[in-house]
Scaffold this active site. Structure first.
Site, short mmCIF file in Angstrom:
data_model
loop_
_atom_site.label_atom_id
_atom_site.label_comp_id
_atom_site.label_asym_id
_atom_site.label_seq_id
_atom_site.Cartn_x
_atom_site.Cartn_y
_atom_site.Cartn_z
N SER A 111 13.26 18.02 -18.44
CA SER A 111 12.60 19.32 -19.04
C SER A 111 11.60 19.73 -17.91
O SER A 111 11.81 21.14 -17.49
CB SER A 111 12.04 19.17 -20.27
OG SER A 111 10.91 18.25 -20.10
N ASP A 147 11.87 16.29 -8.73
CA ASP A 147 12.27 15.72 -9.73
C ASP A 147 10.93 15.29 -10.73
O ASP A 147 9.84 15.19 -10.32
CB ASP A 147 13.16 14.47 -9.73
CG ASP A 147 14.07 13.99 -10.68
OD1 ASP A 147 13.99 14.49 -11.73
OD2 ASP A 147 14.63 13.11 -10.58
N GLY A 148 11.22 15.02 -11.97
CA GLY A 148 10.35 14.78 -13.09
C GLY A 148 10.27 13.02 -12.82
O GLY A 148 10.73 12.61 -12.18
N ASP A 159 9.03 9.60 -15.91
CA ASP A 159 8.36 9.30 -17.31
C ASP A 159 6.93 8.70 -17.10
O ASP A 159 6.10 8.89 -17.83
CB ASP A 159 9.34 8.17 -17.89
CG ASP A 159 10.92 9.06 -18.03
OD1 ASP A 159 10.91 10.02 -18.98
OD2 ASP A 159 11.88 8.58 -17.63
N GLY A 196 15.91 10.48 -19.32
CA GLY A 196 17.18 11.29 -19.89
C GLY A 196 18.40 10.83 -19.26
O GLY A 196 19.50 11.47 -19.25
N GLU A 236 19.69 10.37 -9.71
CA GLU A 236 18.30 10.69 -9.42
C GLU A 236 17.90 9.72 -8.11
O GLU A 236 17.42 10.16 -7.05
CB GLU A 236 17.38 10.62 -10.33
CG GLU A 236 17.67 11.71 -11.43
CD GLU A 236 16.68 11.47 -12.79
OE1 GLU A 236 16.45 12.42 -13.29
OE2 GLU A 236 16.18 10.41 -12.78
C1 5RP Z 1 15.75 11.94 -16.45
C2 5RP Z 1 14.27 11.89 -15.71
C3 5RP Z 1 13.41 12.68 -16.08
O1 5RP Z 1 12.91 13.11 -14.67
C4 5RP Z 1 12.35 12.05 -17.04
O2 5RP Z 1 12.90 11.38 -17.89
C5 5RP Z 1 11.22 13.05 -17.06
O3 5RP Z 1 11.60 14.24 -18.04
P1 5RP Z 1 10.80 15.12 -18.44
O4 5RP Z 1 10.24 16.25 -17.48
O5 5RP Z 1 11.76 16.18 -19.64
O6 5RP Z 1 9.76 14.64 -19.21
O7 5RP Z 1 14.04 10.55 -15.22
O8 5RP Z 1 16.75 10.60 -15.98
#
Ligand code: 5RP
Length: 235
Positions: A31, A84-85, A87, A100, A106
């Protein structure tokens, strides 16, 4: 907009400042990354020239709709920047990713980039990695044997906790873009991420794990006090 969503938006927009005309970019998943892609789409519509490699089918679809020029790592194997994001992010910019389910692409895309920049709201900052269950991507063949081996090897690396096959739709397991499965490993505090990462790679059924170590150069973290820039020590 919810506060967390506003913060994700702030971090994503701050990352746009790092994008220069002509760059080859990796586009993350999740997201927060989706907000970066949306903001990038606005800039592309206004004339910015970039070429981008998405890290998931979801991101590819989003970027395509926005008219962002896309490529693959086969055509464009060296990228300038991946945004990239994450967790979880610790003080050394070690990450847990894969919430995700896109961790494999990634990691491949981040590794092919000169720089990886993480964007996040402040809830992702942790002292010790591991409160978020560690995603581990595994092949379907020999699943039970792989799960048992992951458990045993994690114990050797000082990590204990429930290992669950990530559920998908209905009775089916979640399937990654690469056609693999995800084990979510609720290890709790991972005191030595490098030791665990090394051990996991020794399990033949493990394709990749969500520990991103030494990959992120900069984290742009949005919080109630504004934007914080965190740099990886030595980067
Ligand atoms: C997907 C990831 C995302 O970057 C991680 O889950 C963060 O997601 P979000 O920005 O929705 O909190 O690693 O594989």
């Amino acid at each position: 907009m919810l506060k967390a969503d506003e913060l994700k938006e702030e971090a994503a927009r701050a990352a746009l400042d790092l994008v220069e005309d002509g760059m080859r970019l990796g586009l993350g998943s999740g997201s927060t990354a989706a907000r970066f892609v949306a903001a990038l789409g606005e800039r592309v519509a206004a004339g910015l020239r970039v070429i981008c490699v998405p890290t998931s089918e979801a991101t590819r679809l989003q970027a395509e709709k926005l008219g962002i020029p896309l490529s693959t790592l086969d055509e464009t194997p060296e990228l300038n920047l991946t945004v990239d994001g994450a967790d979880e992010i610790d003080a050394e910019l070690r990450l847990i990713k894969g919430g995700g389910g896109a961790l494999l692409r990634e990691k491949i895309v981040a590794t092919a980039s000169d720089r990886m920049v993480v964007i996040a709201d402040e809830s992702k900052l942790v002292k010790t990695l591991g409160a978020f269950p560690l995603p581990v991507e595994v092949v379907r063949f020999g699943l039970l044997a792989t799960m048992r081996l992951v458990e045993a090897i994690a114990v050797e690396a000082g990590c204990h906790g429930e290992i669950r096959l990530r559920p998908g739709v209905g009775q089916a397991p979640f399937v990654t873009d690469q056609g693999n499965l995800i084990l979510d490993c609720a290890f709790g505090a991972i005191l030595e991420p490098e030791v665990l990462a090394f051990a996991l790679k020794r399990v033949p059924g493990v394709v990749e794990h969500g520990l991103f170590l030494g990959l992120a150069d900069l984290a742009i973290v949005a919080g109630s006090g504004g934007i914080k820039l965190l740099r990886r020590p030595g980067a």
